[in-house]
Motif scaffolding. Structure first.
Motif, PDB file in Angstrom:
ATOM      1  N   VAL A  80       0.782  -1.291  -0.119  1.00  0.00           N
ATOM      2  CA  VAL A  80       0.025  -0.111  -0.190  1.00  0.00           C
ATOM      3  C   VAL A  80       0.611   1.571  -0.286  1.00  0.00           C
ATOM      4  CG1 VAL A  80      -1.229   1.209   1.176  1.00  0.00           C
ATOM      5  CG2 VAL A  80      -2.283  -0.868   1.278  1.00  0.00           C
ATOM      6  N   ALA A  81       0.421   2.486  -0.838  1.00  0.00           N
ATOM      7  CA  ALA A  81       1.634   3.402  -1.275  1.00  0.00           C
ATOM      8  C   ALA A  81      -0.078   4.675  -0.664  1.00  0.00           C
ATOM      9  CB  ALA A  81       2.148   3.611  -2.334  1.00  0.00           C
ATOM     10  N   VAL A  82       0.897   5.832  -0.549  1.00  0.00           N
ATOM     11  CA  VAL A  82       0.422   6.591   0.652  1.00  0.00           C
ATOM     12  C   VAL A  82       0.675   7.950   0.226  1.00  0.00           C
ATOM     13  CG1 VAL A  82       0.661   6.272   2.398  1.00  0.00           C
ATOM     14  CG2 VAL A  82      -1.487   7.448   2.181  1.00  0.00           C
ATOM     15  N   THR A  83       0.163   9.114  -0.051  1.00  0.00           N
ATOM     16  CA  THR A  83       0.805  10.116   0.171  1.00  0.00           C
ATOM     17  C   THR A  83       0.822  10.768   1.522  1.00  0.00           C
ATOM     18  OG1 THR A  83      -0.177  11.017  -2.192  1.00  0.00           O
ATOM     19  CG2 THR A  83       0.787  12.906  -0.196  1.00  0.00           C
ATOM     20  N   ALA A  99      -4.775   4.196   4.797  1.00  0.00           N
ATOM     21  CA  ALA A  99      -3.803   3.280   4.266  1.00  0.00           C
ATOM     22  C   ALA A  99      -2.564   2.535   5.490  1.00  0.00           C
ATOM     23  CB  ALA A  99      -2.088   4.189   3.546  1.00  0.00           C
ATOM     24  N   LYS A 100      -2.553   2.871   6.720  1.00  0.00           N
ATOM     25  CA  LYS A 100      -2.096   2.680   7.391  1.00  0.00           C
ATOM     26  C   LYS A 100      -3.049   1.314   8.087  1.00  0.00           C
ATOM     27  CE  LYS A 100       0.331   6.183   9.969  1.00  0.00           C
ATOM     28  NZ  LYS A 100       0.616   6.955  11.556  1.00  0.00           N
ATOM     29  N   ALA A 101      -3.765   1.848   7.901  1.00  0.00           N
ATOM     30  CA  ALA A 101      -5.397   0.625   8.777  1.00  0.00           C
ATOM     31  C   ALA A 101      -5.070  -1.136   7.355  1.00  0.00           C
ATOM     32  CB  ALA A 101      -6.399   1.458   8.227  1.00  0.00           C
ATOM     33  N   TYR A 102      -5.359  -0.337   6.319  1.00  0.00           N
ATOM     34  CA  TYR A 102      -5.296  -1.218   5.017  1.00  0.00           C
ATOM     35  C   TYR A 102      -3.660  -2.467   5.543  1.00  0.00           C
ATOM     36  CZ  TYR A 102      -9.849   0.952   2.765  1.00  0.00           C
ATOM     37  OH  TYR A 102     -10.907   0.495   2.769  1.00  0.00           O
ATOM     38  N   ALA A 103      -2.355  -1.739   5.620  1.00  0.00           N
ATOM     39  CA  ALA A 103      -1.460  -2.198   5.277  1.00  0.00           C
ATOM     40  C   ALA A 103      -1.458  -3.152   6.326  1.00  0.00           C
ATOM     41  CB  ALA A 103      -0.470  -1.327   5.292  1.00  0.00           C
ATOM     42  N   ALA A 104      -2.445  -3.030   7.687  1.00  0.00           N
ATOM     43  CA  ALA A 104      -2.373  -3.707   8.731  1.00  0.00           C
ATOM     44  C   ALA A 104      -3.379  -5.112   8.833  1.00  0.00           C
ATOM     45  CB  ALA A 104      -2.623  -2.861   9.952  1.00  0.00           C
ATOM     46  N   ALA A 105      -4.360  -4.296   8.012  1.00  0.00           N
ATOM     47  CA  ALA A 105      -5.502  -5.506   8.042  1.00  0.00           C
ATOM     48  C   ALA A 105      -5.092  -6.272   6.803  1.00  0.00           C
ATOM     49  CB  ALA A 105      -6.643  -4.879   7.647  1.00  0.00           C
ATOM     50  N   PRO A 109       3.208  -4.509   3.200  1.00  0.00           N
ATOM     51  CA  PRO A 109       4.559  -3.126   3.702  1.00  0.00           C
ATOM     52  C   PRO A 109       3.747  -2.273   3.242  1.00  0.00           C
ATOM     53  CG  PRO A 109       5.272  -4.213   1.320  1.00  0.00           C
ATOM     54  CD  PRO A 109       4.012  -5.273   2.480  1.00  0.00           C
ATOM     55  N   LEU A 110       4.398  -0.799   4.044  1.00  0.00           N
ATOM     56  CA  LEU A 110       3.530   0.720   3.739  1.00  0.00           C
ATOM     57  C   LEU A 110       4.288   1.549   3.468  1.00  0.00           C
ATOM     58  CD1 LEU A 110       0.852   3.105   3.985  1.00  0.00           C
ATOM     59  CD2 LEU A 110       1.755   3.097   6.302  1.00  0.00           C
ATOM     60  N   LEU A 316       4.630   5.370  -8.312  1.00  0.00           N
ATOM     61  CA  LEU A 316       5.634   5.221  -8.096  1.00  0.00           C
ATOM     62  C   LEU A 316       5.884   4.070  -5.621  1.00  0.00           C
ATOM     63  CD1 LEU A 316       7.940   7.723  -6.751  1.00  0.00           C
ATOM     64  CD2 LEU A 316       6.670   8.935  -4.934  1.00  0.00           C
ATOM     65  N   GLY A 317       5.106   3.606  -5.693  1.00  0.00           N
ATOM     66  CA  GLY A 317       5.137   2.859  -4.978  1.00  0.00           C
ATOM     67  C   GLY A 317       5.134   0.939  -5.903  1.00  0.00           C
TER      68      GLY A 317
END
Length: 346
Positions: A80-83, A99-105, A109-110, A316-317
């Motif tokens: 998962v990539a996020v601005t 993004a943190k929530a989806y990456a953790a679920a 990697p974030l 970019l991610g």
């Protein structure tokens, strides 16, 4: 490998999905955008609190639409990539938290990435691998010239606006002329019926002692305001098309002249044009004309990829993932003033 990207730096909730192949190529699978521009129109500009609330409402539905369009599920996502910045603090926080929530679920990697670098990376979704280039990024919040040797960084800033960004100037001049918000598309449309040489508006920071690669549009905006006020004071109708065309020409003249000059001085064979203002038809045409004359290749993404979107963040991610970059920490912060030199927040 499937990468999901989230963009919430301003008033668009963008979610993109891309596929990274074994050769490092990136394919766009979905690009969902929920804009809150209509909610800001009556204010004549983006209201940060309104934008943040709109992101909260749009985020989960946008992610679901993007996954459905891509034909994948959350279990297929491998990063998962996020601005993470720059942008409006409250708006960025919504995207970073999601993004943190989806990456953790999904236990993936974030990657917290730079908004400006993502505007460069998005071109690879249309034109393939990007060689070292000079990037001209123009939007409502940024007018920047960047030396980009590689998408994974480091990026070298050569110049930026010292006051109003180009897109901001378009919005303010549109308001002076009675045109709707956002002003860029409306000035572009109206200017097609005007004479770009009708009014000799100033070209900021183009003197021999001025910073060669910085931009200034505040004086130009004021010159337009003074011209309009002078006509109204004596009861003369304002020639909206001519004013719009002359203003637009002043902006794109400076942008393209400085970009081509920078590319020549840095020995770059490629100029990349990105950001929301890159959708402007006159900017694209003049950039092509001047690049052709200078023997420089021009790359411009299609308009839908120029404005803020999740696809650029996912792209970019994916490139960072392919380069073996270390993921961002779980406590990734949102940084409204993130420097362009920091492509990835580590």
């Amino acid at each position: 490998m499937i990468v999901l990207g989230i963009e919430t730096s301003c008033d668009e909730t963008g979610v993109g999905v891309v596929r990274l192949d074994d050769a490092g190529g990136v394919e766009l699978l979905a690009n969902e955008v929920a804009s809150s521009v209509d909610e800001h129109a009556r204010f004549g500009g983006v209201v940060p609190e309104v934008a943040s609330r709109a992101h909260l409402q749009a985020m989960v539905p946008a992610v679901h639409r993007a996954l459905d369009t891509a034909g994948v599920t959350g279990q297929d996502v491998e990063a998962v990539a996020v601005t993470a910045g720059p942008g409006l603090t409250g708006a960025l926080l919504v995207g970073v938290a999601a993004a943190k929530a989806y990456a953790a679920a999904w236990d993936v990697p974030l990657y917290g990435v730079n908004h400006l670098a993502a505007h460069v990376a998005v071109d690879t979704l249309q034109h393939g691998p990007l060689p070292p280039c000079l990037a001209l990024l123009v939007s409502g919040g940024h007018s920047s010239l960047l030396d980009v040797p590689d998408l994974a960084g480091p990026v070298t800033p050569l110049g930026a606006t010292i006051d109003d960004a180009a897109g901001e100037a378009f919005d303010k001049v549109a308001r002076l002329l009675g045109l709707p918000f956002p002003g860029g598309p409306h000035i572009d449309r109206v200017a097609r019926d005007g004479d770009p040489a009708a009014i000799a508006f100033p070209r900021g920071l183009t003197g021999p002692r001025d910073a060669p690669f910085d931009f200034s549009f505040s004086g130009l905006k004021t010159a337009v305001a003074r011209h309009v006020e002078a006509l109204e004071r004596v009861g003369t109708p304002v020639p909206v098309a001519d004013v719009a065309a002359s203003f637009q020409e002043a902006v794109v003249d400076v942008l393209t002249a400085k970009a081509v000059r920078a590319a020549r001085e840095r020995g770059m064979d490629t100029l990349l044009l990105g950001g929301g203002v890159a959708a402007n038809s006159r900017l694209r045409a003049l950039a092509q004309e001047r690049c052709d004359a200078a023997g420089i290749g021009l790359r411009v993404p299609r308009p839908a990829l120029c404005t803020d979107n999740g696809a650029m963040v996912a792209a970019l991610g994916a490139h960072l993932l392919a380069a073996g970059a270390a993921a961002s920490p779980p406590d990734l912060p949102a940084d409204s003033s993130l420097p362009v030199t920091e492509v990835l927040v580590g």
